[in-house]
Design an enzyme around this catalytic site. Sequence first.
Site, PDB file in Angstrom:
ATOM      1  N   GLU A 242       0.801  -1.403  -0.131  1.00 56.33           N
ATOM      2  CA  GLU A 242       0.280   0.037   0.196  1.00 56.33           C
ATOM      3  C   GLU A 242       1.003   0.795   0.397  1.00 56.33           C
ATOM      4  OE1 GLU A 242      -3.236   0.306  -0.027  1.00 56.33           O
ATOM      5  OE2 GLU A 242      -3.731  -1.778   0.464  1.00 56.33           O
TER       6      GLU A 242
ATOM      7  N   CYS B 132      -2.289   9.659   2.144  1.00 55.48           N
ATOM      8  CA  CYS B 132      -1.861   9.058   1.152  1.00 55.48           C
ATOM      9  C   CYS B 132      -2.266   9.379  -0.073  1.00 55.48           C
ATOM     10  CB  CYS B 132      -1.725   7.562   1.204  1.00 55.48           C
ATOM     11  SG  CYS B 132      -3.205   6.413   1.844  1.00 55.48           S
TER      12      CYS B 132
END
Length: 459
Positions: free
Chosen positions: A210, A244
């Site tokens: 991720e 993010c």
Amino acid sequence: MNTIPELLSEQRAFFKSQKTKDVAYRINLLKQLKSEIEANEQAVYNALKADFNKSEFETFISEFGLVISEINLVLKNLKRWTKPKRIKSSMLTFPSKSYIYKEPFGNVLVIAPWNYPFLLAIEPVIMAIAAGNTVVLKPSELTSNTSQLITNIIEKVFPKSYVASVQGGVDVATELLDQKWDYIFFTGSVPVGKIIAKAAAKHLTPVTLELGGKSPCIIDDSVDVSLVARRLTWGKFLNAGQTCIAPDYLIVKSNIKQKLIEALKAEITKRYGENPEKSVDLPRIINEKNTLRLANMLKGVNVIFGGTINENSRYCAPTLVDEPDLTSDMMQDEIFGPILPILSYNTEKDIETIIWNFEKPLALYVFSNTKSFIKQILNKYSFGGGAINDPLIQFGNHKLPFGGVGASGMGAYHGKLGFDAFSHNKSIIKRGNWTDPPIRYAPYKGKLKLIKKMFKWFS
Ligand code: NAD
């Protein structure tokens, strides 16, 4: 204190004991984990406040509340998820029944980042446990209060042969990566993602990565500018931009750029006041190094709002930057802070030139009321996931897979998909014994024509 190889060896033995295959055992411990987390609710808020001045409200909506929802989802559904799933059989294997068995990988390593230090450490751990694995978690060394609290919670609930939290920085991570795991789940930066992938490849260990990237936000001139400004101010400055999937930069139709800039300035002031340094709702930058990195990004670019940085208090004002050069530091790396560059476009070719300048991002946002424009953007560009007319909210539906593509990562999770990420799909066919069609057995003479027909009929 165990060494890392000793800890893993204990976890291997525990996994082999088959204890984690018992779904009731998993549920029982997940219930205990939930109670312990709930008992520590205020401690979680305090830890995040101490680590980077995150408000209780933001910690609740973006970490604590989501963790509790994920555990509740698991507790409600785990029995069903873990049952072998009957699949339609092929006539080519007649007579038979087909199943998918969910099998835990075994001994899992989870490495977490600092930016959502509670959520991004605990959520993968919950899903790894749900799927029947043992877990070693390495939380981030940059959020020492939260990482210590997570470690305390895990130690209170689990024997370390089942789930353990090992704190430390690069040295500890490197030692962990030297071991042979059955699965590695990593959340963090692209450069470290490459280190993880390399270490995993040595043992052919499967990974979820991720990662991050520069997530664009495209805005055409069919929008309600004040609504866009309000939503963008929330999505960009939540967690002080250290998200993010935050919009990294805007690409705005040039004829509304000035209007949007004015609306953004007004909106930022409304949310964080004339002096955002005094706002209790704006988190701080995680450490001095990152504060300095942001300060350097602001050199040589046209700051049109904000721009104040206080390295001692790790404060960075919500900042707008007009048309930075694509070669500037700001446009080379993921910003990961409360700085919003505003680029403009006139033609679709201009958008293409900007977006294809970068690797595939984790997120992309399009603000528009023109269906054809939205459709064209979604079809043309590759990115992990995104949203139309609001930033970040794709994270809010646990039925949507959350993950990157290309340089922004591989694999996905959330909700049931998290359970799936930590499970191997084991295919099983149970063959009936009451008949045994002879066609597959030698001698094959005279059988090819019929078998060809059967392939045509049944496949
Ligand atoms: P990071 O890559 O610096 O660190 C993440 C973890 O890796 C930490 O636990 C750290 O100790 C460890 N690590 C650091 N250097 C290492 C090395 N050389 N070898 C092995 N392990 C090492 O990332 P970060 O600064 O904590 O987090 C920010 C990054 O994470 C941003 O790029 C952001 O986009 C990304 N991110 C992605 C997601 C997502 O879900 N895709 C979520 C949050 C953050």
